[in-house]
Each structure stands twice: as structure tokens, then as C-alpha cells.
Design an enzyme around this catalytic site. Structure first.
Site, PDB file in Angstrom:
ATOM      1  N   ARG A  32       0.818  -1.226   0.000  1.00  7.59           N
ATOM      2  CA  ARG A  32       0.000   0.000   0.000  1.00  7.59           C
ATOM      3  C   ARG A  32       0.846   1.269   0.000  1.00  7.59           C
ATOM      4  O   ARG A  32       0.409   2.304   0.504  1.00  7.59           O
ATOM      5  CB  ARG A  32      -0.961   0.018   1.194  1.00  7.59           C
ATOM      6  CG  ARG A  32      -2.057  -1.036   1.135  1.00  7.59           C
ATOM      7  CD  ARG A  32      -3.107  -0.650   0.100  1.00  7.59           C
ATOM      8  NE  ARG A  32      -4.269  -1.522   0.166  1.00  7.59           N
ATOM      9  CZ  ARG A  32      -5.426  -1.188   0.735  1.00  7.59           C
ATOM     10  NH1 ARG A  32      -5.582  -0.001   1.264  1.00  7.59           N
ATOM     11  NH2 ARG A  32      -6.408  -2.033   0.740  1.00  7.59           N
ATOM     12  N   ARG A  36      -2.406   6.807   0.837  1.00 10.84           N
ATOM     13  CA  ARG A  36      -2.720   8.035   1.555  1.00 10.84           C
ATOM     14  C   ARG A  36      -1.674   8.500   2.553  1.00 10.84           C
ATOM     15  O   ARG A  36      -1.767   9.608   3.062  1.00 10.84           O
ATOM     16  CB  ARG A  36      -4.063   7.874   2.273  1.00 10.84           C
ATOM     17  CG  ARG A  36      -5.235   7.877   1.323  1.00 10.84           C
ATOM     18  CD  ARG A  36      -6.469   7.358   2.000  1.00 10.84           C
ATOM     19  NE  ARG A  36      -6.261   5.961   2.378  1.00 10.84           N
ATOM     20  CZ  ARG A  36      -7.185   5.187   2.927  1.00 10.84           C
ATOM     21  NH1 ARG A  36      -8.364   5.674   3.192  1.00 10.84           N
ATOM     22  NH2 ARG A  36      -6.927   3.929   3.228  1.00 10.84           N
ATOM     23  N   ARG A  45      -5.335  12.580  -5.600  1.00 10.77           N
ATOM     24  CA  ARG A  45      -6.687  12.068  -5.399  1.00 10.77           C
ATOM     25  C   ARG A  45      -7.701  13.212  -5.417  1.00 10.77           C
ATOM     26  O   ARG A  45      -8.786  13.090  -5.993  1.00 10.77           O
ATOM     27  CB  ARG A  45      -6.742  11.345  -4.056  1.00 10.77           C
ATOM     28  CG  ARG A  45      -7.986  10.516  -3.851  1.00 10.77           C
ATOM     29  CD  ARG A  45      -7.907   9.895  -2.468  1.00 10.77           C
ATOM     30  NE  ARG A  45      -8.971   8.966  -2.216  1.00 10.77           N
ATOM     31  CZ  ARG A  45     -10.232   9.305  -2.037  1.00 10.77           C
ATOM     32  NH1 ARG A  45     -10.603  10.566  -2.124  1.00 10.77           N
ATOM     33  NH2 ARG A  45     -11.139   8.373  -1.794  1.00 10.77           N
ATOM     34  N   ASP A  82      -6.657  -1.673  -7.811  1.00 12.45           N
ATOM     35  CA  ASP A  82      -7.250  -2.329  -6.643  1.00 12.45           C
ATOM     36  C   ASP A  82      -7.591  -3.759  -7.007  1.00 12.45           C
ATOM     37  O   ASP A  82      -7.845  -4.064  -8.174  1.00 12.45           O
ATOM     38  CB  ASP A  82      -8.506  -1.592  -6.158  1.00 12.45           C
ATOM     39  CG  ASP A  82      -8.794  -1.939  -4.709  1.00 12.45           C
ATOM     40  OD1 ASP A  82      -8.287  -1.241  -3.815  1.00 12.45           O
ATOM     41  OD2 ASP A  82      -9.495  -2.940  -4.464  1.00 12.45           O
ATOM     42  N   TYR A 159     -15.518 -10.586  -1.173  1.00 13.16           N
ATOM     43  CA  TYR A 159     -16.156  -9.316  -1.522  1.00 13.16           C
ATOM     44  C   TYR A 159     -17.374  -9.528  -2.419  1.00 13.16           C
ATOM     45  O   TYR A 159     -18.380  -8.840  -2.293  1.00 13.16           O
ATOM     46  CB  TYR A 159     -15.148  -8.377  -2.195  1.00 13.16           C
ATOM     47  CG  TYR A 159     -14.192  -7.773  -1.196  1.00 13.16           C
ATOM     48  CD1 TYR A 159     -14.602  -6.750  -0.340  1.00 13.16           C
ATOM     49  CD2 TYR A 159     -12.889  -8.232  -1.068  1.00 13.16           C
ATOM     50  CE1 TYR A 159     -13.747  -6.201   0.597  1.00 13.16           C
ATOM     51  CE2 TYR A 159     -12.013  -7.690  -0.136  1.00 13.16           C
ATOM     52  CZ  TYR A 159     -12.452  -6.678   0.693  1.00 13.16           C
ATOM     53  OH  TYR A 159     -11.609  -6.144   1.629  1.00 13.16           O
TER      54      TYR A 159
END
Ligand code: CP3
Length: 350
Positions: A32, A36, A45, A82, A159
Site C-alpha cells: 500500500r 494516503r 486524489r 485495486d 467481496y
């Protein structure tokens, strides 16, 4: 195993470890890392308007993929995308709800819903990732290798059946126990789509690939053997062109089985001691595994903990990383201390 040419790479440490060749120090990257914790990511973003816009526009995806290479100095880039692009390519779109995470308005819980899925089309959202890979490869110009990735079938199944994240994944697990044939049929379709996707990433220029089985840890050994490993095996056997890292979070119980897969590297999560894993993984290389929370400590402490970690893994068989994805609010100085400590390490001097 023979891998396709990567002759022009200036820093091929991670590929050398994956191939079992000698290295002077461990390579380092962060799961990751394109995310962020960098204010520069948050700025892109904001410009893009949304997470999904960043994925759909290769220009944005390429920009944030390169940030950790340029700003932090990691030894590999990982393509910004993703794992959920695969359900979308199969006909199950998702939304990323700010502050909440992914949400699938429709799920697959019945034979009829399974029938509504489709194989990956020639023209699909996956082409955005391929295009981003081509752009990044051009801009990297051989500085470091580029990692492609996908979710493992069991994690994607979670998911697609649950429709969102979950603490227990009891909808997904219930399907394994109550409708095993339906579960296998869905897992097989996901596997097919994933192989297509990974082959597309290789064709676009990915130098190695990682499979994320983020929810492996909600299963036990017999269930993991029955519903996860056969599909991981199919993917590992289909991917022969580049090295493969398999990261199955929480799957300490399946290390022996993971070691039998045709992959080069096994990722360890932060709860799994190298000492525990080593006797179980044969001669595979290992990746990991500092607790991401350790990086909340002061930079000097992070450096000391990082050195201790490096010494706990076997020489030349280790890719330094965290034991799960980096958190958005981790202090940049500590992340930098982690990376710098690995880069200053020398097997010869130890
Ligand atoms: O590693 C990288 O930097 C490359 C990009 C990458 C992302 N997601 C970008 C992302 C990778 C490799 C992933 C994998 C991924 N996505 C996993 C497996 C890894 C793991 O953490 O176990 C999973 C389970 C997902 C699904 C997903 N995507 C969730 C649950 C969330 C929301 C939670 C969160 O962290 O906010 C995402 C969103 C997401 N994917 C973000 C990023 C940078 C944050 C989105 C934002 O900018 O708001």
C-alpha cells in the site's frame, strides 16, 4: 525457472531475491505504498475527484505509482489499482464509499446471480491497468522493477458474496458449507478472470506479481485446502513468465501448503515470526513482516526494530516489507527510517 528478459533494469534486487540469486542487501518496498500516507497522493486524489477516477485514468494511476519510488526511494514500484477491478470486469461493479471502504450494490449468492457474471471481455476496465503499467514502465525507464498484483480467488470471493468488508465473513463462509458446488463454480470463474488479468499485466510490462489473500485468516486449514489452495495452485501454474509472491494474511496454518505452490516468494504477515515460518517453507524466499503499527514509534526505534527484523530472516532470501499494508496516518519520517535502514544494511558487514 527462466524468466523473460529484464536486462535493462538498473536495480533488480527484488528479482534477484525471487530467483534465488545473490544480493548485497535485502530489497525493500511497502504494501500500500501508493496511498494516503503520502500528502502527494492525497493531492492527486483531490485532483482526480475520486478513487475510482484514479484507477480509470492511467495518467493519475501512473503518477501515484511513481511517488514512493521518487519520494521514499523504495526498490520496487507497485502499480496503483485495486483487487476489486476483477469483480468489476466480471460484471459486478463496486463503489468506494469514503470512510467506509468498498461496497458492491449487487452480490453473488445464488446460481442465478452466478449466471449473470461474464468472462473478462477484450474491452474492459482492466485495460486501464494495462495502460497504466505501460506508462509507468516508460517513466521508470528501468530504475526499479514494477510489481503487478491481483487478489487471490478466496479474497475476491469474500467481496463478491458479502458485498463489502466484514469482521467474520460469515456470508462468504456460509456458502462454503451450505453450497460448496456454487462456491467452487464462483471461485473457478474468479480464477479464470485473474489468470487473464495477470497475463495482461505481464504483457504490459509487469516484472513480478503479488497475489493478496487478505482474508485467508478467516478460514482454517482443511477449509483453506479445499477452497483456496486449488485456485492459488491454478494461478501459480499458469504464471510462468515472471516471479510470483503469494501473501496470504493470517494463513500461518497453511505455510507448508503455500511452500508447495509454484511461486517464488511467500509473504509473511506481522503476526508470523520468521522462526515459525522458516522450517515450513522449504527454500522459498520470504517477504515481510514488520507490524505496520511499529512505525508509530520514533524513527530511531523503528530503525532498531527494522535491523532486528532483517537479522531474523535468512541472508539473501528476504524482501523487506511490512506485515500488511501501510496505514494512512503513519508518520512519514518513520516510514523513511524503515526504508533507509534496509538500504543501509549489508549482508557482508553482518
Ligand atoms: O500497494 C499499493 O500501493 C498499490 C495499490 C493497492 C490498493 N489496494 C490501492 C488502494 C493495492 C495493492 C490494493 C490491494 C487491496 N485492495 C487489498 C489487498 C491488500 C490488503 O490490504 O489486504 C484489499 C483487501 C483491497 C480492497 C480495498 N481497497 C479496501 C478494503 C479499501 C478501503 C480501505 C482503505 O484502505 O481505505 C480499498 C481502497 C484503496 N485501495 C485505497 C488505496 C490507496 C484507499 C482509497 C483512497 O484513496 O481513499
Amino acid at each position: 525457472m527462466d524468466f523473460q528478459g529484464d536486462g535493462q533494469l538498473q536495480n533488480d534486487l527484488i528479482l534477484r531475491v525471487a530467483r534465488g540469486e545473490a544480493v548485497e542487501r535485502p530489497p525493500v518496498w511497502l504494501m500500500r505504498q501508493a496511498g494516503r500516507f503520502l500528502k502527494e497522493y492525497r493531492a492527486v486524489r483531490a485532483r482526480a475527484g475520486s478513487f475510482k477516477n484514479m484507477i480509470a485514468r492511467p495518467e493519475y494511476a501512473a503518477e501515484v505509482t511513481l511517488q514512493p519510488v521518487d519520494l521514499i526511494g523504495v526498490d520496487a514500484a507497485i502499480i496503483f489499482s485495486d483487487i476489486l477491478v476483477i469483480p468489476e470486469a466480471m460484471g459486478l461493479p463496486y463503489e468506494m464509499v469514503p470512510g467506509k471502504g468498498p461496497l458492491f450494490p449487487r452480490t453473488v449468492r445464488s446460481e442465478q446471480e452466478l449466471q449473470g457474471l461474464r468472462p473478462v471481455a477484450e474491452e474492459s476496465n482492466l485495460n486501464d491497468t494495462y495502460e497504466a503499467i505501460r506508462l509507468v514502465k516508460k517513466r521508470l525507464n528501468g530504475r526499479v522493477p514494477l510489481i503487478g498484483f491481483a487478489g487471490a480467488p478466496w479474497t475476491i470471493f469474500c467481496y463478491m458474496t458479502e458485498g463489502s468488508g466484514s469482521k467474520t465473513f460469515s456470508v462468504a463462509k456460509a456458502m462454503l458449507y451450505r453450497a460448496p458446488e456454487l462456491a467452487h463454480a464462483l471461485l473457478q470463474q474468479i480464477t479464470q478472470a485473474t489468470i487473464t488479468y495477470l497475463k495482461g499485466q505481464i504483457a504490459a510490462g509487469a516484472d513480478l506479481l503479488q497475489l493478496f489473500d487478505s482474508w485467508a485468516g478467516v478460514l482454517n486449514r482443511p477449509v483453506y485446502r479445499r477452497f483456496a489452495l486449488p485456485y492459488l495452485r491454478q494461478i501459480c501454474e499458469a504464471i510462468q513468465e515472471v516471479p510470483l509472491i503469494v501473501f496470504a494474511k493470517g494463513a500461518f496454518f497453511a505455510l507448508e501448503e503455500l511452500a508447495e505452490l509454484d511461486c517464488e516468494v511467500i509473504g509473511l504477515d506481522w503476526q508470523c515470526e520468521p522462526d515459525f515460518a522458516l522450517p515450513l517453507v522449504g527454500n522459498k524466499a520470504l517477504q515481510g513482516n514488520m507490524d505496520p503499527c511499529q512505525l508509530y514509534a520514533e524513527p530511531e526505534e523503528v530503525a532498531a526494530a527494522c535491523r532486528a527484523m532483517l537479522k531474523a530472516f535468512p541472508k539473501g532470501r528476504h524482501i523487506a516489507n511490512l506485515g500488511h499494508g501501510i496505514y494512512p496516518d503513519l508518520p512519514r519520517e518513520s516510514v523513511q527510517a524503515f526504508v533507509n535502514t534496509v538500504k543501509a544494511f549489508s549482508y557482508e558487514k553482518e
